[in-house]
Design an enzyme around this catalytic site. Structure first.
Site, PDB file in Angstrom:
ATOM      1  N   CYS A  27      -6.462  12.465   7.409  1.00 58.16           N
ATOM      2  CA  CYS A  27      -6.521  11.576   8.577  1.00 58.16           C
ATOM      3  C   CYS A  27      -7.988  11.261   8.862  1.00 58.16           C
ATOM      4  CB  CYS A  27      -5.922  12.255   9.794  1.00 58.16           C
ATOM      5  SG  CYS A  27      -4.263  12.876   9.519  1.00 58.16           S
ATOM      6  N   ARG A  38      -8.262   6.330   5.402  1.00 58.89           N
ATOM      7  CA  ARG A  38      -7.842   7.736   5.354  1.00 58.89           C
ATOM      8  C   ARG A  38      -6.424   7.947   5.872  1.00 58.89           C
ATOM      9  NH1 ARG A  38     -12.007  11.195   4.659  1.00 58.89           N
ATOM     10  NH2 ARG A  38     -10.814  12.893   5.573  1.00 58.89           N
ATOM     11  N   TRP A  79      -2.566  10.075   8.817  1.00 60.82           N
ATOM     12  CA  TRP A  79      -1.827  10.072   7.550  1.00 60.82           C
ATOM     13  C   TRP A  79      -0.860  11.239   7.682  1.00 60.82           C
ATOM     14  CZ3 TRP A  79      -0.948   7.318   3.316  1.00 60.82           C
ATOM     15  CH2 TRP A  79      -0.412   7.945   2.204  1.00 60.82           C
ATOM     16  N   ASN A  98      -7.611  16.732  11.423  1.00 54.64           N
ATOM     17  CA  ASN A  98      -7.384  16.303  10.051  1.00 54.64           C
ATOM     18  C   ASN A  98      -7.243  17.574   9.223  1.00 54.64           C
ATOM     19  OD1 ASN A  98      -7.576  15.221   7.445  1.00 54.64           O
ATOM     20  ND2 ASN A  98      -9.807  15.218   7.517  1.00 54.64           N
ATOM     21  N   GLY A  99      -6.126  17.712   8.505  1.00 54.37           N
ATOM     22  CA  GLY A  99      -5.925  18.913   7.700  1.00 54.37           C
ATOM     23  C   GLY A  99      -4.511  19.446   7.871  1.00 54.37           C
ATOM     24  N   GLU A 119      -1.043   8.706 -20.307  1.00 49.55           N
ATOM     25  CA  GLU A 119      -1.729   8.377 -19.055  1.00 49.55           C
ATOM     26  C   GLU A 119      -3.141   7.848 -19.336  1.00 49.55           C
ATOM     27  OE1 GLU A 119      -0.834   7.778 -16.242  1.00 49.55           O
ATOM     28  OE2 GLU A 119      -2.528   8.054 -14.916  1.00 49.55           O
ATOM     29  N   LYS A 149      -4.341   4.156 -18.126  1.00 49.02           N
ATOM     30  CA  LYS A 149      -5.532   3.935 -17.283  1.00 49.02           C
ATOM     31  C   LYS A 149      -6.453   2.909 -17.932  1.00 49.02           C
ATOM     32  CE  LYS A 149      -4.442   5.157 -14.300  1.00 49.02           C
ATOM     33  NZ  LYS A 149      -3.304   5.849 -13.818  1.00 49.02           N
ATOM     34  N   GLU A 182      -4.900  -0.696 -17.791  1.00 47.81           N
ATOM     35  CA  GLU A 182      -4.822  -1.246 -16.431  1.00 47.81           C
ATOM     36  C   GLU A 182      -6.141  -1.782 -15.916  1.00 47.81           C
ATOM     37  OE1 GLU A 182      -2.281   1.009 -13.277  1.00 47.81           O
ATOM     38  OE2 GLU A 182      -3.397   2.448 -14.474  1.00 47.81           O
ATOM     39  N   HIS A 222       4.348   8.464 -38.725  1.00 44.92           N
ATOM     40  CA  HIS A 222       5.534   7.610 -38.775  1.00 44.92           C
ATOM     41  C   HIS A 222       5.222   6.165 -38.411  1.00 44.92           C
ATOM     42  CE1 HIS A 222       7.882  11.220 -39.397  1.00 44.92           C
ATOM     43  NE2 HIS A 222       7.192  11.756 -38.412  1.00 44.92           N
ATOM     44  N   LYS A 259      -0.371  -2.111  -5.652  1.00 39.98           N
ATOM     45  CA  LYS A 259      -0.300  -0.663  -5.428  1.00 39.98           C
ATOM     46  C   LYS A 259       1.141  -0.223  -5.183  1.00 39.98           C
ATOM     47  CE  LYS A 259      -2.273   3.339  -4.918  1.00 39.98           C
ATOM     48  NZ  LYS A 259      -2.640   3.962  -6.186  1.00 39.98           N
TER      49      LYS A 259
HETATM   50  C1  F6R Z   1      -0.710   3.255 -12.618  1.00 36.44           C
HETATM   51  C2  F6R Z   1       0.088   3.195 -11.421  1.00 36.44           C
HETATM   52  C3  F6R Z   1       1.486   2.727 -11.540  1.00 36.44           C
HETATM   53  C4  F6R Z   1       2.410   3.524 -10.619  1.00 36.44           C
HETATM   54  C5  F6R Z   1       3.825   2.946 -10.647  1.00 36.44           C
HETATM   55  C6  F6R Z   1       4.768   3.757  -9.797  1.00 36.44           C
HETATM   56  O1  F6R Z   1      -2.012   3.677 -12.369  1.00 36.44           O
HETATM   57  O2  F6R Z   1      -0.375   3.514 -10.353  1.00 36.44           O
HETATM   58  O3  F6R Z   1       1.922   2.792 -12.856  1.00 36.44           O
HETATM   59  O4  F6R Z   1       2.412   4.864 -11.035  1.00 36.44           O
HETATM   60  O5  F6R Z   1       3.792   1.635 -10.168  1.00 36.44           O
HETATM   61  O6  F6R Z   1       4.358   3.769  -8.468  1.00 36.44           O
HETATM   62  P1  F6R Z   1       4.809   4.906  -7.473  1.00 36.44           P
HETATM   63  O7  F6R Z   1       4.240   6.193  -7.951  1.00 36.44           O
HETATM   64  O8  F6R Z   1       4.272   4.480  -6.144  1.00 36.44           O
HETATM   65  O9  F6R Z   1       6.314   4.944  -7.491  1.00 36.44           O
END
Ligand code: F6R
Length: 609
Positions: free
Chosen positions: A2, A27, A74, A98-99, A482, A486, A489, A505, A604
């Protein structure tokens, strides 16, 4: 996670508090509130939702007073609502926090047995009651806060305002950030520097185990034991924009560096090391149900799906239950077979991902028990689940997920230990070994982050890369996927993650001197086999970036570049090996100059199919 802000001086405080909170909204943003002392009494205003809601209430009914504190929330304990919004007040004492207070349940029971009634579900309200109770026998607010803190276990940054002592704030810190602003005839406090910069550039960083009394005349710091502390302010020269990112160039980098804290907060209060067990409170599944499960299905999308792939290994290894990880977008149209003996675990940072939500709902309709691992409190997925284990990573602003991924791994490993202990497949000793390894992860991530300059040098070498392969075996495979995700993306380079055993393969045909290959090969049970893959890549002139355990003698002889993580038990390797790959993707993207925090075409929260 928070945001806290406090002001005491000669100016009207409400506007200053709201402006400060605006700088801290990253935050947390599910509710906000302020408490202002008008010289006679406390006035408190709180509002659900983003800060603009609080701002418009204050515009209609302004608060007067030159001492105040504010908070943007948060949610961690209690859903986002006006009752759960801070400040929390008990008998003229207002508190923002916060915590996480780990022992809040015990404290709540003790206070309730003394006749105290609670008006929220938060752990913070307990602190307000403890301080109010202690004030009856204390001369100063500072002493009452100290008495209360001695009863509290957990992480906190607190700011306290009491009706009985106008013109001062008391603040305290343990394992949550708090910065004090030294102004001219005014003093401030905040969770982060940007909230202070309009008023002062001279700041004091409060340390863990310290309290401070803020007034218009200045700041006095003491330790929890009552010793006085002298600390000179530091001058901050950052631009306001830099400051919001804590001095980091991008939120993503800040979040990569926030991972030790995210892991610590996700573990906090949940481990029973003595019994090699995880505290049952939030697991969403009781002992009888844990024993009945015949199959675990982990559902998610994107990065969260990669966490599920690691979760699958842990479920099988520790809880000895057949487990599989599924892409939620595939499951929902596949007419999958679910039933009452299935445990379905939906994993999501946002808690709103449409495919994950739909897939978990269809599993639930078919009679499966559905729990979730989610970062955003009270979002759609936890609301639809039978139980939720929240990751306490705090808000993630960068679109590419980093700290939420590691927090998901932590949650899934804890869940696997929990199931293993209940199903009798994991002894207390083995459980303790796993949990002890987890407890050591934050420090090992910190050590890994220290080699950022070395990762940067590798990134510089490959900044113009068009294609890259990522290989890993066992628990290294989700890390390889992963790492590839990264890179694509945020740098827009083409990247593929492969199980190292699959290389022969097909993908081996791609390897030549222009193909960099990142090989995830910590010193684990699969090490020898992955080393053979590394040799096969080198034999075809591929350039290898090896992610290895510190001191690995073999990889250094063969690989072009070696990035080390501290030695750790196999079970926690994915929490470490992913860190150099996150940094590698970040630095390559930064050298290319892409929009790292908001990469093209991505969002996001994906609430559409
Ligand atoms: C990659 C990324 C996305 C999410 C995906 C699922 O860096 O952030 O691949 O992981 O869109 O999103 P959540 O976790 O919010 O269900």
């Amino acid at each position: 996670m928070c945001g806290i802000v406090g002001y005491v001086g000669s100016q009207e405080s409400a506007g200053i508090l709201v402006d400060g909170l605006r700088k801290l909204e990253y935050r947390g943003y599910d509710s906000a509130g302020v408490a202002v002392h008008d010289g006679k009494q406390l006035q408190v205003v709180r509002a659900v939702g983003k800060l603009k809601n609080l701002a418009s209430v204050l515009q209609e009914s302004p608060l007067k007073g030159t001492t105040g504190l504010g908070h943007t929330r948060w949610a961690t304990h209690g859903r986002p609502s006006e009752e759960n919004a801070h400040p929390h007040v008990a008998g003229g004492v207002a508190v923002v926090h916060n915590g996480i207070i780990e022992n809040h349940l015990e404290l709540k029971a003790e206070l309730a047995s003394g006749g105290i009634e609670f008006s929220s579900d938060t752990d913070t309200e307990i602190v307000a009651h403890l301080i109010h109770r202690a004030l009856k026998d204390s001369e100063r607010l500072l002493d009452a806060v100290r008495v209360a803190l001695r009863q509290i276990r957990g992480a906190y940054a607190l700011a306290v305002l009491s009706e009985s002592e106008p013109g001062q704030l008391v603040v305290a810190r343990n394992a949550s950030p708090l910065v004090l602003g030294v102004g001219d005839g005014e003093s401030l406090c905040a969770s982060d520097i940007p909230a202070l910069l309009e008023h002062t550039r001279d700041v004091i960083f409060l340390e863990d185990g310290e309290l401070a009394q803020l007034s218009a005349d200045g700041i006095k710091i003491e330790t929890l034991e009552g010793e006085s502390v002298t600390r000179e302010p530091k001058r901050i020269n950052w631009s306001p924009m830099q400051a919001e990112k804590g001095g980091f160039k991008h939120f993503m980098l800040k979040e990569i560096f926030d991972q030790p804290r995210a892991v610590e907060d996700t573990l906090r209060g949940r481990l029973d090391l003595e019994n090699g067990d995880v505290v049952p409170r939030e697991m969403g599944i009781d002992e009888a149900a844990a024993k009945q499960i015949k199959r675990v299905c982990l559902l998610a999308c994107g990065t969260s799906y990669h966490a599920c792939l690691a979760g699958r290994y842990w479920m099988e290894q520790l809880a000895r239950v057949p487990a599989h990880a599924e892409l939620a977008s595939e499951v929902r149209y596949r007419e999958p077979v679910f039933g009452p003996e299935d445990l379905v675990i939906a994993v999501s940072q946002s808690g709103e991902t449409a495919d994950t939500l739909a897939a978990m709902k269809s599993a639930k309709e078919a009679g499966a028990r559905v729990i979730s691992v989610v970062n955003v409190l009270e979002s759609a997925i936890p609301r639809a689940a039978d139980g939720t284990l929240y990751t306490h990573a705090g808000p993630e602003i960068g679109v590419a997920s980093t700290k939420c991924y590691t927090a998901q791994l932590v949650a899934l490993l804890m869940l696997s230990v929990y199931l293993g202990r209940r199903r009798g497949t994991l002894s207390a000793d083995k459980g303790r070994d796993v949990l002890q390894a987890l407890v050591e992860v934050p420090e090992k991530i910190r050590i890994t982050l220290e080699s950022k300059d070395k990762v940067f040098e590798v990134a510089r070498r490959y900044q113009h890369v068009q294609h890259m392969l990522f290989l890993g075996r066992g628990l290294g495979f989700p890390t390889a996927l992963e790492g590839a995700l990264k890179l694509k993306e945020i740098s827009y380079a083409h990247a593929e993650g492969y199980a190292a055993g699959e290389m022969k393969h097909g993908p081996i045909a791609l390897i030549d001197e222009d193909m960099p290959v990142a090989v995830v090969m910590p010193r684990d049970s699969q090490y020898e086999k992955t080393l053979s893959n590394l040799q096969e890549v080198r034999a075809r002139d591929g350039q290898v970036i090896a992610i290895v355990s510190a001191g690995d003698p073999e990889s250094a002889k063969i690989a072009e570049h070696v990035l080390e993580v501290p030695v750790a038990p196999d079970v926690v390797q994915p929490l470490l090996t992913v860190v150099p790959l996150q940094l590698l993707a970040y630095y390559i993207a930064d050298l290319k100059g892409t929009d790292i925090d908001q990469p093209r075409n991505l969002a996001k929260t994906v609430t559409v199919e």
